[in-house]
Motif scaffolding. Structure first.
Motif, PDB file in Angstrom:
ATOM      1  N   ASP A 159      -2.121   5.371  10.319  1.00  0.00           N
ATOM      2  CA  ASP A 159      -2.084   6.664  11.995  1.00  0.00           C
ATOM      3  C   ASP A 159      -1.401   6.906  13.241  1.00  0.00           C
ATOM      4  O   ASP A 159      -1.326   7.351  13.565  1.00  0.00           O
ATOM      5  CB  ASP A 159      -3.544   5.670  12.562  1.00  0.00           C
TER       6      ASP A 159
ATOM      7  N   MET B  62      -4.387   0.960   7.399  1.00  0.00           N
ATOM      8  CA  MET B  62      -4.625   2.332   8.198  1.00  0.00           C
ATOM      9  C   MET B  62      -3.862   2.712   9.796  1.00  0.00           C
ATOM     10  O   MET B  62      -3.622   3.108   9.853  1.00  0.00           O
ATOM     11  CB  MET B  62      -5.870   2.951   8.265  1.00  0.00           C
TER      12      MET B  62
ATOM     13  N   TYR C 182      -1.600  11.228   1.574  1.00  0.00           N
ATOM     14  CA  TYR C 182      -2.623  10.840   0.691  1.00  0.00           C
ATOM     15  C   TYR C 182      -3.022   9.486   0.803  1.00  0.00           C
ATOM     16  O   TYR C 182      -1.902   9.014   0.352  1.00  0.00           O
ATOM     17  CB  TYR C 182      -2.690  11.291  -1.125  1.00  0.00           C
ATOM     18  N   VAL C 183      -4.352   8.830   0.789  1.00  0.00           N
ATOM     19  CA  VAL C 183      -3.847   7.669   0.087  1.00  0.00           C
ATOM     20  C   VAL C 183      -5.236   7.065  -0.828  1.00  0.00           C
ATOM     21  O   VAL C 183      -6.150   7.684  -0.225  1.00  0.00           O
ATOM     22  CB  VAL C 183      -3.531   6.735   1.850  1.00  0.00           C
ATOM     23  N   GLN C 184      -5.766   5.836  -1.102  1.00  0.00           N
ATOM     24  CA  GLN C 184      -6.431   5.901  -1.747  1.00  0.00           C
ATOM     25  C   GLN C 184      -6.409   3.655  -1.085  1.00  0.00           C
ATOM     26  O   GLN C 184      -8.256   3.435  -1.974  1.00  0.00           O
ATOM     27  CB  GLN C 184      -6.072   5.788  -3.127  1.00  0.00           C
ATOM     28  N   ASN C 185      -6.246   3.512  -0.495  1.00  0.00           N
ATOM     29  CA  ASN C 185      -6.725   2.184  -0.238  1.00  0.00           C
ATOM     30  C   ASN C 185      -6.928   2.385   1.832  1.00  0.00           C
ATOM     31  O   ASN C 185      -6.147   2.629   2.336  1.00  0.00           O
ATOM     32  CB  ASN C 185      -5.618   1.169  -0.403  1.00  0.00           C
ATOM     33  N   THR C 186      -7.914   2.181   1.943  1.00  0.00           N
ATOM     34  CA  THR C 186      -8.103   2.349   3.502  1.00  0.00           C
ATOM     35  C   THR C 186      -8.535   0.667   4.389  1.00  0.00           C
ATOM     36  O   THR C 186      -8.847   0.448   5.522  1.00  0.00           O
ATOM     37  CB  THR C 186      -9.792   3.054   3.506  1.00  0.00           C
ATOM     38  N   ASP C 187      -7.607   0.080   4.048  1.00  0.00           N
ATOM     39  CA  ASP C 187      -7.477  -1.644   4.780  1.00  0.00           C
ATOM     40  C   ASP C 187      -6.982  -0.898   5.526  1.00  0.00           C
ATOM     41  O   ASP C 187      -6.403  -0.353   5.842  1.00  0.00           O
ATOM     42  CB  ASP C 187      -6.465  -2.337   3.974  1.00  0.00           C
ATOM     43  N   PRO C 188      -7.732  -1.737   7.172  1.00  0.00           N
ATOM     44  CA  PRO C 188      -7.712  -2.360   8.236  1.00  0.00           C
ATOM     45  C   PRO C 188      -6.558  -2.000   8.591  1.00  0.00           C
ATOM     46  O   PRO C 188      -5.475  -1.470   9.020  1.00  0.00           O
ATOM     47  CB  PRO C 188      -8.738  -2.916   8.625  1.00  0.00           C
TER      48      PRO C 188
ATOM     49  N   GLN D 231       0.646  -1.330  -0.274  1.00  0.00           N
ATOM     50  CA  GLN D 231       0.033   0.318   0.074  1.00  0.00           C
ATOM     51  C   GLN D 231       0.770   1.389   0.029  1.00  0.00           C
ATOM     52  O   GLN D 231       1.507   1.009   0.432  1.00  0.00           O
ATOM     53  CB  GLN D 231      -0.848   0.141   1.172  1.00  0.00           C
TER      54      GLN D 231
ATOM     55  N   GLU E  27      -5.157  12.378   3.643  1.00  0.00           N
ATOM     56  CA  GLU E  27      -6.570  12.217   3.013  1.00  0.00           C
ATOM     57  C   GLU E  27      -7.005  11.176   1.780  1.00  0.00           C
ATOM     58  O   GLU E  27      -5.797  10.899   1.726  1.00  0.00           O
ATOM     59  CB  GLU E  27      -6.353  13.095   1.955  1.00  0.00           C
ATOM     60  N   VAL E  28      -7.740  10.557   2.082  1.00  0.00           N
ATOM     61  CA  VAL E  28      -8.656   9.697   1.557  1.00  0.00           C
ATOM     62  C   VAL E  28      -8.520   9.457  -0.006  1.00  0.00           C
ATOM     63  O   VAL E  28      -9.757  11.014  -0.397  1.00  0.00           O
ATOM     64  CB  VAL E  28      -9.605   8.490   2.026  1.00  0.00           C
TER      65      VAL E  28
END
Length: 281
Positions: free
Chosen positions: A130, A126, A117-123, A107, A137-138
């Motif tokens: 974090d 993330m 900036y990220v385009q994947n929000t896989d737990p 990722q 920003e997604v």
């Protein structure tokens, strides 16, 4: 170590694996030692692959007093003043993002000066994001982000960055800084962006020599910083290459090794006149 005959004017330390404990938290014992360093005129710098906003929040009580070497030295800030912004060329950013997309299982964090900036929000991804980025920003497509200065591309490789994603960027090493900055992180930066170059900028600004500098590090992104200080410390938990490069050793981050050495420095230098670095005019 005996610091009684030393003149330290600058202390710089990495964060994760170094000053922070294995839970990525700052010990309560840090602030009294920091205050003593400040009273003796010794500058303190936080040097990390972390985002500037993340570091500023981490050191909230003293954020207007210390120097931040964020994004592996791509972005250096002191008292709200930008001392160094080493951004990537936008066309290079596009090429690197396209290449990163071809690596299975990784990722990407596109690290801008304004935000990450990220385009994947896989737990699982993330959870890592974090830890190191407070402004995120997604977006639908990283390739469509243009309104920012990009300091770094961070590749999160849960399979292990050194043996996996690191091998995909051999050709880029000629014109980029390609650095394994943690077990699961590979950082792609401008050729001149690294913690060592950031240290040079600080040393020049405040008329401080390597012999008046103390640094602490644990991983490969600390290597060039370690080379900019005579008093270079590798953590007991450090990568073998950092142990080989550093002159001295500190206890592991789980044993609060950085603060222990700084306390020894404070105890020794409290008997001497304060060293007050003066900024170049």
């Amino acid at each position: 170590m005996d610091f009684s005959n030393t003149t330290i004017k600058l202390v710089a330390t990495d964060m994760d694996g170094t000053l922070l404990d294995p839970q990525h938290t700052l010990s309560d014992s840090f602030y009294p030692v920091y205050q003593a360093l400040k009273e003796q005129g010794i500058l303190f710098a936080a040097a990390s692959g972390r985002q500037y906003y993340n570091l500023a929040n981490l050191f909230e009580p003293i954020k207007d007093e210390i120097i931040f070497l964020a994004e592996n030295g791509s972005y250096v800030v002191y008292q709200g003043q930008e001392l160094l912004v080493q951004a990537l060329d936008p066309s290079m950013v596009r090429q690197l993002l396209q290449k990163a997309k071809t690596i299975p299982g990784v990722q990407v964090v596109l690290c801008g000066k304004k935000t990450a900036y990220v385009q994947n929000t896989d737990p699982a991804f993330m959870e890592q994001v974090d830890l190191y980025y407070d402004k995120v920003e997604v977006v639908e497509d990283l390739l469509q982000v243009t309104d920012d200065a990009f300091l770094k591309i961070a590749i999160c490789d849960l399979a292990g960055a050194e043996a996996n994603s690191n091998t995909y960027f051999q050709a880029e090493r000629e014109h980029l800084q390609v650095t394994v900055s943690g077990k699961i992180w590979l950082d792609l930066c401008h050729k001149h962006a690294n913690k060592g170059r950031a240290m040079e900028v600080i040393q020049e600004k405040f008329n401080i020599t390597p012999e008046e500098t103390m640094v602490f590090g644990d991983y490969l992104n600390d290597l060039k910083m370690v080379q900019k200080a005579y008093y270079s410390y590798a953590m007991e938990n450090a990568h073998p290459d950092i142990k080989a490069a550093a002159r001295f050793r500190a206890k592991s981050n789980s044993q609060n090794g950085v603060v222990e050495v700084l306390q020894q420095l404070v105890d020794a230098t409290s008997k001497m006149p304060a060293a007050r670095p003066e900024e170049e005019r």
